[in-house]
Design a protein around this motif. Structure first.
Motif, PDB file in Angstrom:
ATOM      1  N   VAL A  50     118.418 114.078  68.964  1.00 35.76           N
ATOM      2  CA  VAL A  50     117.944 114.921  69.198  1.00 35.76           C
ATOM      3  C   VAL A  50     117.469 115.515  68.540  1.00 35.76           C
ATOM      4  CG1 VAL A  50     116.836 116.486  71.030  1.00 35.76           C
ATOM      5  CG2 VAL A  50     117.805 114.362  71.730  1.00 35.76           C
ATOM      6  N   VAL A  51     118.561 116.512  68.062  1.00 36.16           N
ATOM      7  CA  VAL A  51     118.497 117.061  66.852  1.00 36.16           C
ATOM      8  C   VAL A  51     117.381 116.568  65.657  1.00 36.16           C
ATOM      9  CG1 VAL A  51     119.372 118.786  64.796  1.00 36.16           C
ATOM     10  CG2 VAL A  51     119.916 118.957  67.885  1.00 36.16           C
ATOM     11  N   ALA A  52     118.320 115.498  65.333  1.00 34.07           N
ATOM     12  CA  ALA A  52     117.513 114.504  64.075  1.00 34.07           C
ATOM     13  C   ALA A  52     116.341 114.443  64.125  1.00 34.07           C
ATOM     14  CB  ALA A  52     118.286 113.569  64.059  1.00 34.07           C
ATOM     15  N   HIS A  53     115.267 114.235  65.453  1.00 34.98           N
ATOM     16  CA  HIS A  53     114.268 113.904  65.509  1.00 34.98           C
ATOM     17  C   HIS A  53     113.162 114.664  65.600  1.00 34.98           C
ATOM     18  CE1 HIS A  53     110.373 112.771  67.937  1.00 34.98           C
ATOM     19  NE2 HIS A  53     111.253 113.803  68.255  1.00 34.98           N
ATOM     20  N   PHE A  54     113.116 115.902  66.374  1.00 35.77           N
ATOM     21  CA  PHE A  54     112.661 117.375  66.351  1.00 35.77           C
ATOM     22  C   PHE A  54     113.004 117.585  64.657  1.00 35.77           C
ATOM     23  CE2 PHE A  54     116.112 119.076  68.923  1.00 35.77           C
ATOM     24  CZ  PHE A  54     116.491 120.440  67.719  1.00 35.77           C
ATOM     25  N   HIS A  55     113.839 117.468  63.993  1.00 40.51           N
ATOM     26  CA  HIS A  55     113.864 118.264  63.051  1.00 40.51           C
ATOM     27  C   HIS A  55     113.217 117.159  61.666  1.00 40.51           C
ATOM     28  CE1 HIS A  55     116.972 121.154  64.179  1.00 40.51           C
ATOM     29  NE2 HIS A  55     117.016 121.721  62.739  1.00 40.51           N
ATOM     30  N   MET A  56     113.145 116.028  61.651  1.00 42.79           N
ATOM     31  CA  MET A  56     112.121 115.327  61.072  1.00 42.79           C
ATOM     32  C   MET A  56     110.813 115.874  61.858  1.00 42.79           C
ATOM     33  SD  MET A  56     113.642 113.009  58.360  1.00 42.79           S
ATOM     34  CE  MET A  56     114.315 111.414  59.087  1.00 42.79           C
ATOM     35  N   VAL A  57     110.270 115.603  62.796  1.00 42.57           N
ATOM     36  CA  VAL A  57     108.883 115.445  63.572  1.00 42.57           C
ATOM     37  C   VAL A  57     108.540 116.755  62.577  1.00 42.57           C
ATOM     38  CG1 VAL A  57     109.282 115.480  65.435  1.00 42.57           C
ATOM     39  CG2 VAL A  57     107.301 113.805  63.946  1.00 42.57           C
ATOM     40  N   MET A  58     109.534 117.749  63.343  1.00 43.22           N
ATOM     41  CA  MET A  58     108.714 119.756  63.521  1.00 43.22           C
ATOM     42  C   MET A  58     108.856 120.019  62.785  1.00 43.22           C
ATOM     43  SD  MET A  58     108.574 121.386  67.280  1.00 43.22           S
ATOM     44  CE  MET A  58     108.024 122.305  67.125  1.00 43.22           C
ATOM     45  N   ALA A  59     110.051 120.483  61.630  1.00 37.87           N
ATOM     46  CA  ALA A  59     110.899 121.163  60.370  1.00 37.87           C
ATOM     47  C   ALA A  59     110.564 120.032  59.656  1.00 37.87           C
ATOM     48  CB  ALA A  59     112.152 120.971  61.295  1.00 37.87           C
ATOM     49  N   ILE A  60     111.211 119.458  59.037  1.00 38.54           N
ATOM     50  CA  ILE A  60     110.159 118.696  57.944  1.00 38.54           C
ATOM     51  C   ILE A  60     109.353 118.852  57.443  1.00 38.54           C
ATOM     52  CG2 ILE A  60     111.454 117.674  56.486  1.00 38.54           C
ATOM     53  CD1 ILE A  60     113.237 119.289  56.512  1.00 38.54           C
ATOM     54  N   ALA A  61     109.018 117.644  58.100  1.00 34.99           N
ATOM     55  CA  ALA A  61     107.252 117.491  57.810  1.00 34.99           C
ATOM     56  C   ALA A  61     105.998 118.626  58.154  1.00 34.99           C
ATOM     57  CB  ALA A  61     106.716 116.200  59.114  1.00 34.99           C
ATOM     58  N   PRO A  62     105.954 119.670  59.279  1.00 37.38           N
ATOM     59  CA  PRO A  62     105.184 120.481  59.277  1.00 37.38           C
ATOM     60  C   PRO A  62     105.740 121.433  57.851  1.00 37.38           C
ATOM     61  CG  PRO A  62     106.143 119.959  61.091  1.00 37.38           C
ATOM     62  CD  PRO A  62     107.263 119.163  59.893  1.00 37.38           C
ATOM     63  N   VAL A  63     107.343 121.473  57.283  1.00 35.60           N
ATOM     64  CA  VAL A  63     107.241 122.545  56.111  1.00 35.60           C
ATOM     65  C   VAL A  63     106.912 122.401  55.329  1.00 35.60           C
ATOM     66  CG1 VAL A  63     109.716 123.168  55.303  1.00 35.60           C
ATOM     67  CG2 VAL A  63     108.754 123.791  57.160  1.00 35.60           C
ATOM     68  N   LEU A  64     107.059 120.514  54.691  1.00 35.96           N
ATOM     69  CA  LEU A  64     106.665 120.187  53.925  1.00 35.96           C
ATOM     70  C   LEU A  64     104.948 120.058  53.456  1.00 35.96           C
ATOM     71  CD1 LEU A  64     108.622 116.546  53.341  1.00 35.96           C
ATOM     72  CD2 LEU A  64     108.990 118.614  51.933  1.00 35.96           C
ATOM     73  N   VAL A  65     103.894 120.115  54.445  1.00 33.45           N
ATOM     74  CA  VAL A  65     103.396 120.123  54.210  1.00 33.45           C
ATOM     75  C   VAL A  65     102.587 122.142  54.199  1.00 33.45           C
ATOM     76  CG1 VAL A  65     100.854 120.751  55.486  1.00 33.45           C
ATOM     77  CG2 VAL A  65     102.256 118.851  56.389  1.00 33.45           C
ATOM     78  N   VAL A  66     103.356 122.911  54.675  1.00 33.63           N
ATOM     79  CA  VAL A  66     103.064 124.458  54.758  1.00 33.63           C
ATOM     80  C   VAL A  66     103.640 124.613  53.376  1.00 33.63           C
ATOM     81  CG1 VAL A  66     104.749 127.162  54.744  1.00 33.63           C
ATOM     82  CG2 VAL A  66     104.134 124.814  56.516  1.00 33.63           C
ATOM     83  N   MET A  67     104.494 123.703  51.911  1.00 37.55           N
ATOM     84  CA  MET A  67     104.863 123.972  50.963  1.00 37.55           C
ATOM     85  C   MET A  67     103.972 123.459  49.907  1.00 37.55           C
ATOM     86  SD  MET A  67     108.783 123.964  50.941  1.00 37.55           S
ATOM     87  CE  MET A  67     109.961 125.112  51.680  1.00 37.55           C
ATOM     88  N   GLY A  68     103.467 122.272  50.526  1.00 39.40           N
ATOM     89  CA  GLY A  68     102.477 121.620  49.772  1.00 39.40           C
ATOM     90  C   GLY A  68     100.828 122.096  50.102  1.00 39.40           C
ATOM     91  N   ALA A  69     100.572 123.232  50.986  1.00 40.56           N
ATOM     92  CA  ALA A  69      98.983 123.862  51.312  1.00 40.56           C
ATOM     93  C   ALA A  69      99.901 124.887  50.440  1.00 40.56           C
ATOM     94  CB  ALA A  69      99.091 124.029  52.763  1.00 40.56           C
ATOM     95  N   ILE A  70     100.592 125.942  50.555  1.00 43.14           N
ATOM     96  CA  ILE A  70     101.060 127.004  49.721  1.00 43.14           C
ATOM     97  C   ILE A  70     100.551 126.904  47.776  1.00 43.14           C
ATOM     98  CG2 ILE A  70     102.779 128.727  48.780  1.00 43.14           C
ATOM     99  CD1 ILE A  70     103.932 128.893  51.287  1.00 43.14           C
ATOM    100  N   TYR A  71     101.140 125.808  47.526  1.00 39.93           N
ATOM    101  CA  TYR A  71     101.033 124.814  45.978  1.00 39.93           C
ATOM    102  C   TYR A  71      99.319 123.995  46.256  1.00 39.93           C
ATOM    103  CZ  TYR A  71     106.025 124.539  44.788  1.00 39.93           C
ATOM    104  OH  TYR A  71     106.809 124.367  44.291  1.00 39.93           O
ATOM    105  N   HIS A  72      99.145 124.400  46.903  1.00 39.14           N
ATOM    106  CA  HIS A  72      97.661 123.796  46.606  1.00 39.14           C
ATOM    107  C   HIS A  72      96.583 125.575  46.765  1.00 39.14           C
ATOM    108  CE1 HIS A  72      93.833 122.247  47.237  1.00 39.14           C
ATOM    109  NE2 HIS A  72      93.604 121.919  48.885  1.00 39.14           N
ATOM    110  N   TRP A  73      96.591 126.222  47.860  1.00 36.24           N
ATOM    111  CA  TRP A  73      95.744 127.607  47.859  1.00 36.24           C
ATOM    112  C   TRP A  73      96.814 128.557  47.174  1.00 36.24           C
ATOM    113  CZ3 TRP A  73      95.565 124.453  52.318  1.00 36.24           C
ATOM    114  CH2 TRP A  73      94.272 124.087  53.392  1.00 36.24           C
ATOM    115  N   TYR A  74      97.528 128.462  46.979  1.00 39.72           N
ATOM    116  CA  TYR A  74      98.220 129.562  45.203  1.00 39.72           C
ATOM    117  C   TYR A  74      96.841 130.281  44.444  1.00 39.72           C
ATOM    118  CZ  TYR A  74     101.528 132.908  43.550  1.00 39.72           C
ATOM    119  OH  TYR A  74     102.514 133.254  42.654  1.00 39.72           O
ATOM    120  N   PRO A  75      96.430 129.093  44.437  1.00 38.35           N
ATOM    121  CA  PRO A  75      95.352 129.692  42.870  1.00 38.35           C
ATOM    122  C   PRO A  75      94.398 130.451  43.334  1.00 38.35           C
ATOM    123  CG  PRO A  75      96.449 127.346  42.846  1.00 38.35           C
ATOM    124  CD  PRO A  75      96.749 128.056  44.379  1.00 38.35           C
ATOM    125  N   LYS A  76      94.244 129.721  44.480  1.00 40.73           N
ATOM    126  CA  LYS A  76      92.857 131.032  45.483  1.00 40.73           C
ATOM    127  C   LYS A  76      92.759 132.008  46.039  1.00 40.73           C
ATOM    128  CE  LYS A  76      89.170 129.417  45.421  1.00 40.73           C
ATOM    129  NZ  LYS A  76      87.708 130.651  44.969  1.00 40.73           N
TER     130      LYS A  76
END
Lengths: 451, 222, 595
Positions: free
Chosen positions: C414-440
């Motif tokens: 359970v711990v592995a599942h929700f970290h993969m889907v709710m921690a790692i996946a969204p955090v990768l998006v957060v980081m991608g988004a920061i790289y994307h919008w930081y210039p703005k």
């Protein structure tokens, strides 16, 4: 480029890890093979999707990586493709869900011939209750629970008189017969889980959830509490022994019925005085203890604990380990008490000795206090007075030298590791957390100051 | 949780129905609408944002009360549930709150018609009724206590205090807006400047009246 | 007083002060500009910095937990009590105070006004209050580390009875501060949430129809609606639990024994709390996931130079997931002792929700298909998200299927599942988004090489943490265990695996220093980005100034002529057409030639 290759490597790596991993389901010991089958189906379906979608993505990333002259294909949507994908996904979902629901329907429906017994959980140990000859469990209520009636049986319910009370972490069950477990909690949420059975269920105070299974494979299995239940959660271990019906009946016969436990005879202190003469040589005439003889204080200790430890010494559960130097001295002494009555009497005599602990000599530190209150106080009591219901003896006034020795013994598995030591394993796990000598000293100093 | 789910289903149906009307059938990549400069079409709904804001807030409050009611109904199945005799003063309170709602409606209509006197009188009367309601609710608490129903006596009593307090807190929030509006009236604000505030207060009071009627019915019939 | 006849038509309303264009609040002083600011962009940055700051605390807590699990009985300062406190605070901070606050308070505040073409949120003052109440909630939470008994150790789910009983760390001060902090968080969030919803509904610029909104806005919009409806459940349960603790009511407390003594409680239902908690808790998963879905859709579309595939299905999938998320909550409670017949219903609804979710994954991959993919740092993070999300989504099917959950619930799976889907996946998006919008946000690009190093360590490292952890779960290793001690079925090798996971976790954690260094360094020394470095179509890239000033769009608001995804339109000169570019006859443009 790199990302496409890495994706392929990750897919291959994941599949390899899956097949080569030594960490896999334990061999099943119950009738719930159908759960394993459902898991198997789920693995095949999800595994296929995982490999297919990711491989496709890796190929796409490689094939359509940026080129100066290239331009992306313009296609806002493709309804047909999307509906096909939805259709296939739905099929896959049905293939996984349907067997799951069939299995669940079996789990919900307990077979008529299942025999019933009760698992009782509390912070942080297990006990069990079997119906007696009448095959009916007596009624219980939290309101009846006290030190004399730890199972909380209704004293007025005739069905409860012959209930067999197993005040032990270990429970035995016969092979091949379906059993229904009534799950009862005295205090907080717990969860009855045995990896090899595949099934588990929470135990909720105020209600009686259930689960059922048929044992299929003989052996000893760990019962773990799998619902967070406080500081001692990780020490809440029981043991399930699956064995032949014959062996099971023999085991069950060794435990008293409710009627028998309520009819316990009080010890005779006068008679115990004679026995105590031997004890007093080391433990002191007033049971005040003697560090020079490595004999702890006895006066003021709970009678339930003294009785239990005397039995452990007599049965070789305590004091039998080769490194337990002082325990080995005590074992033959305890063996000198001829019978149950002698134990009862000497304990009764000790209860008459004056409980006047020497004033605390050591200055306690804040760290020792914090350590004690966070990890020890719930069982042993805020004042170290000991709480019978928690199976925790009095530790106040025992003397720092004794506590240090015992913590070390627990930590080094010299004490508490014997399979028949019912609650010793908990203390073993707790003592193992004391890794820092200085922290241990401060903790012991604080306990020593408790009155 | 059925209660909550029904409440949420209504909310969802409204949202999705609205979206369907807005969006279904358009193909956004080929949307022929060209917004020439000066085109008056605004993207939002044709009403002040603050009204939408209040509507959203009332939806949140609906969820809050629906969940509390769900909890009430689920806890009610417990063996230790003993119904509490509802104090008679609750009937008086209900009447007061209803009257308050009517007064606010009067103020609102006066505001729309531009009658300053009606606005002031309506607001004052509405506020007074509300204060009487709150005093009456406090009276209900005291009479329950006098009858031996303390907050811990039994779960029905606990819920009585909890639900009435939750409702009263929402009214207090409304009274704050009511107060600021009244101050503006006293300072001589024109009717049309406070029209929106009065309208919002009215909507909010009607909402809290409905909530109270539901809660009262619940307490009465269970 | 003069009589002014005023009808109640739709057209004649007097716009409230909050939305009146000329009355934007323009502060003069530094404090007014950056501290008590009512500019959504400043509030967004305040939210983000606070959320990431408290997130770093939770990250450090996770290191300590991993140290204990990897090397049990080595560190004397991690006693069983402290371990549970770390588990609880780590979970609560990450889910609520970091991810919810960052996606909605951070990205929501920054992107909503810019992307819908508004000058600011519709209620800027309330928006400012929202942040300060959030900050107060965070401070209350931090305060619980310093009160007697420390923070609560009841797990992030705060289940009663144990949450408020002796035997659980922080059962006095700690739990009260936790509950009060949550109540403040919810009040603050509701203020912000009202803004996000009403701004999307009301403040869209001319021509911005709902189906011309970028998916980022759809994700944040629906997530906010979920949050507004779901947080009351947590609010109610937090208040009732506080009453149980302080006044002695029995909402959730049955008759129980504690330390051998009868307590005064009776009749309450711990399962009732769980129903309320998960009625909030499951939508909470999508409150975090939906903004991530939206943002990643845009990252993929921009960098594949292709419209998002099946935009309308994507919108309806977001709505379907949002709606369904309210009727799946009890899949967290299959083994909670609730009526087992509920299992049939909730297993079915839970697996149904997999269908729209799977469709989103297909459409992301199909967007890449036949694209012209720029593998820059945001795109790498987006691909990393798809990979980890597929993995986490598929393991969710195990746990959603009630019979399989019997074997796996409460284990490390359970711990592995929700970290993969709710921690790692969204955090990768957060980081991608920061790289994307930081210039703005700053006018400067983040360093590319550092970004790639950061991506590879984070992506591969996280997978190395969580893939093996599933297998501990198959074995039956329970979660929230301070130490396994001697357990028959757990082999020695499992301990080595735990140690390896810990090392991977430490490496991934330390690698974030690269990220923070990049953020700070690029702020001063980064390459100037220009207004639209990614050649994107959405409105935030079309502002006259970069970073956008207060009011966002200069003198005139942009007018929108097309949807957010006019990439590689056949016949068009460039491979993207900004949303505010009027269709010119002959130049192509979707609006004209593809009707």
């Amino acid at each position: 480029m790199a990302i496409a290759i890495v994706l392929v490597l990750l897919i291959v790596g994941t599949v390899l890890f899956h097949f080569l991993s030594p960490w896999w389901f334990t061999p099943i010991a119950s009738n719930w093979g159908s759960i394993d089958d459902t898991i198997g189906i789920t693995f095949w379906v999800t595994g296929f999707v995982f490999v297919a979608v990711n491989l496709f993505m890796a190929w796409v990333v490689l094939r359509y990586r940026h080129r100066k002259q290239a331009r992306a294909h313009y296609e806002p949507e493709n309804k047909k493709l999307e509906w096909w994908l939805i259709g296939f996904t739905t099929l896959g979902i049905v293939a996984m869900l349907a067997p799951g629901l069939v299995v669940w329907a079996k789990f919900v429906d307990v077979p008529k011939d299942a025999s019933e017994f009760e698992v009782i959980s509390q912070q942080w140990h297990w006990s069990y209750r079997f119906p007696g000859r009448d095959g009916v469990l007596g009624t219980v209520s939290t309101r009846f629970i006290d030190d004399a009636n730890p199972f909380g049986l209704n004293p007025d319910d005739p069905n409860g008189r012959d209930d067999v009370l197993v005040a032990s972490q270990e429970v035995h069950l016969p092979l091949g017969k379906p059993v229904k477990l009534r799950l009862r909690s005295k205090d907080v949420l717990h969860n009855f889980a045995v990896a090899e059975l595949r099934v588990k269920m929470d135990m909720v105070p105020g209600m009686i959830p259930y689960l059922w299974f048929t044992p299929t494979r003989a052996g000893k299995y760990d019962i773990l509490c799998q619902e967070l239940c406080g500081v001692g959660h990780f020490t809440m271990r029981g043991r399930l022994v699956l064995e032949s019906d014959e062996a099971f009946q023999k085991w069950l016969a060794g435990y008293p019925t409710f009627a028998q436990t309520s009819a316990r005879v009080a010890g005779d202190a006068e008679a115990g005085k004679g026995h105590y003469a031997v004890c007093g040589a080391c433990h002191g005439a007033q049971g005040e203890g003697n560090p020079a003889m490595n004999a702890p204080r006895l006066a003021g200790q709970g009678d339930w604990y003294l009785t239990q430890q005397l039995h452990y010494f007599k049965q070789g559960i305590r004091g039998a380990h080769k490194d337990d130097t002082h325990g080995k001295t005590m074992a033959p002494m305890a063996a000198a008490l001829p019978d149950e009555a002698a134990v009862r009497n000497v304990v009764a005599y000790i209860a008459t000795l004056p409980d006047a602990p020497a004033p605390a000599a050591v200055k306690a530190t804040a760290r020792g206090r914090a350590q004690y209150e966070a990890n020890c106080g719930t069982c042993h009591g805020a004042k170290g007075q000991g709480i019978q219901a928690m199976n925790a003896p009095r530790i106040a006034g025992l003397g720092d030298w004794y506590l240090t020795t015992q913590i070390r013994n627990f930590r080094n598995r010299v004490r508490g590791a014997h399979p028949d030591d019912k609650y010793g394993s908990q203390m073993g796990l707790m003592a193992a957390t004391l890794v820092d000598e200085q922290a241990t000293r401060e903790l012991v100093a604080y306990v020593n100051g408790l009155r | 949780m059925t209660t909550t789910l029904v409440a949420l289903a209504v909310v969802m149906a409204v949202v999705i129905g609205w979206l369907l009307r807005q969006t279904l059938g358009t193909r956004p990549w080929a949307d022929p609408r060209t917004m020439a400069a000066g085109d008056p079409s605004v993207a939002g709904l044709p009403m002040p944002s603050i009204k939408i804001g209040l509507a959203v807030f009332m939806t949140v409050a609906t969820s809050l009360f629906a969940l509390s009611i769900s909890a009430y109904l689920m806890r009610r199945e417990g063996a230790d549930w003993r119904p509490v005799a509802q104090p008679l003063v609750l009937w008086f309170n209900t009447a007061m709150l209803g009257l308050g709602s009517v007064c606010f409606e009067w103020a609102n209509r006066s505001a729309r018609a531009g009658r300053a006197g009606g606005v002031t009188r309506g607001l004052l009367a509405g506020g007074a009724c509300t204060l009487l309601f709150l005093a009456g609710q406090y009276g209900a608490w005291r009479s329950l206590e006098a009858a031996g129903y303390y907050v811990t006596s039994n779960p029905a009593a606990s819920f009585f205090y909890f639900l009435t307090a939750l409702h009263a807190l929402h009214l207090l929030g409304g009274l704050w807006v009511w107060g600021t509006t009244l101050v503006r009236v006293r300072r001589g604000a024109a009717v049309r400047d406070i029209r929106l505030s009065v309208e919002l207060c009215t909507a909010y009071w009607h909402f809290l009246l409905v909530v109270w009627l539901v809660l009262f019915g619940l307490l009465l019939f269970t | 007083m003069t009589y002014v006849p005023v009808g109640h038509d739709a057209t004649d309303y007097a716009p409230p002060a909050e939305t009146q264009e000329p009355e934007l609040y323009h502060p003069k002083t530094f404090i007014g500009k950056y501290i008590w600011s009512q500019d959504a962009k400043v509030i967004a940055i305040q939210y983000s910095i606070t959320a990431i700051g408290i997130g770093v605390v939770a990250l450090v807590l996770s290191w300590l937990m991993r140290l204990q699990l990897g090397f049990p009985n080595t560190f004397s300062f991690i006693d069983p009590s402290a371990y549970l406190q770390m588990v609880s605070m780590h979970g609560m901070i990450m889910v609520i105070y970091l991810l919810t606050a960052l996606f909605l308070g951070g990205f929501g505040n920054y992107l909503i006004p810019l992307m819908v073409g508004a000058r600011d949120m519709v209620f800027p003052y309330v928006n400012m209050l929202s942040y300060w109440i959030y900050l107060f909630a965070v401070l209350l939470l931090l305060a619980s580390f310093f009160v007697p008994g420390g923070p609560t150790g009841a797990g992030w789910t705060l289940y009663p009875p144990q949450a408020i009983l002796t035997g659980t760390p922080g059962a006095g001060w700690g739990i009260i501060l936790m509950l009060v902090s949550l109540a403040f968080f919810i009040v603050g969030f509701t203020m912000g949430g009202l803004n996000y919803v009403v701004t999307v509904l009301q403040a869209r610029t001319r021509g911005m129809t709902l189906l011309r909104l970028p998916l980022t806005i759809w994700g944040i919009f629906v997530a906010t609606i979920l949050a507004l409806l779901a947080f009351p459940a947590l609010f109610v349960s937090a208040i009732m639990m506080t009453l149980d603790l302080t006044l002695g009511t029995s909402f959730f407390m049955p008759g129980i024994i504690s330390q051998g003594k009868q307590l005064d409680y009776g009749g309450g239902s711990p399962v009732l709390f769980q129903h309320l908690f998960w009625f909030f808790g499951h939508p909470e998963v999508y409150i975090v996931a939906l903004p991530a879905f939206g943002i990643v859709s845009d990252l993929i579309s921009v960098n594949a130079r292709k419209n998002i595939f099946g935009y309308r299905m994507m919108v309806w999938a977001i709505l379907a997931i949002g709606g369904l998320s309210f009727i799946v909550w009890a899949h967290h409670m299959y083994v909670s002792g609730m009526n087992p017949y509920f299992g049939f219903f909730f297993a079915t609804t839970t697996l149904i929700i997999a269908i729209p979710t799977a469709l989103k994954v297909y459409n992301w991959v199909l967007t890449l298909w036949r694209g012209n993919i720029r593998l820059n740092v945001p795109m790498l993070f987006a691909i990393g998200f798809i990979f980890t999300f597929i993995h986490g989504g598929l393991t969710g099917i195990f746990l959603g299927n009630v019979a399989v959950d019997l074997a796996l619930s409460d284990t490390m799976f359970v711990v592995a599942h929700f970290h993969m889907v709710m921690a790692i996946a969204p955090v990768l998006v957060v980081m991608g988004a920061i790289y994307h919008w930081y210039p703005k946000m700053t006018g400067r690009m983040l360093d590319d090489t550092l970004g790639k190093i950061h991506f590879w360590i984070t992506f591969l490292g996280s997978y190395a943490i969580y893939l093996p952890m599933h297998y501990l779960g198959f074995l039956g290793v329970p979660r929230r265990y301070y130490a396994m001690g001697d357990t028959y079925f757990v082999p020695e090798s499992a301990q080595s695996l735990n140690a390896a996971i810990t090392i991977a976790a430490l490496v991934v954690g330390v690698a974030q220093i690269i990220f923070f260094y990049n953020l700070v360094r690029s702020y001063f020394k980064g390459e100037p980005s220009g207004g639209n470095p990614w050649e994107a179509t959405t409105l935030e890239w079309q502002t006259p100034e970069t970073p956008p000033t207060h009011g966002n769009f200069g003198k005139d608001l942009p007018v929108v002529y097309r949807w957010a995804y006019d990439y590689s339109v056949p016949g068009a000169e460039k491979d993207f057409i900004p949303q505010n570019e009027p269709p010119s006859p002959g130049a192509g443009g979707a609006a004209g030639s593809h009707a």
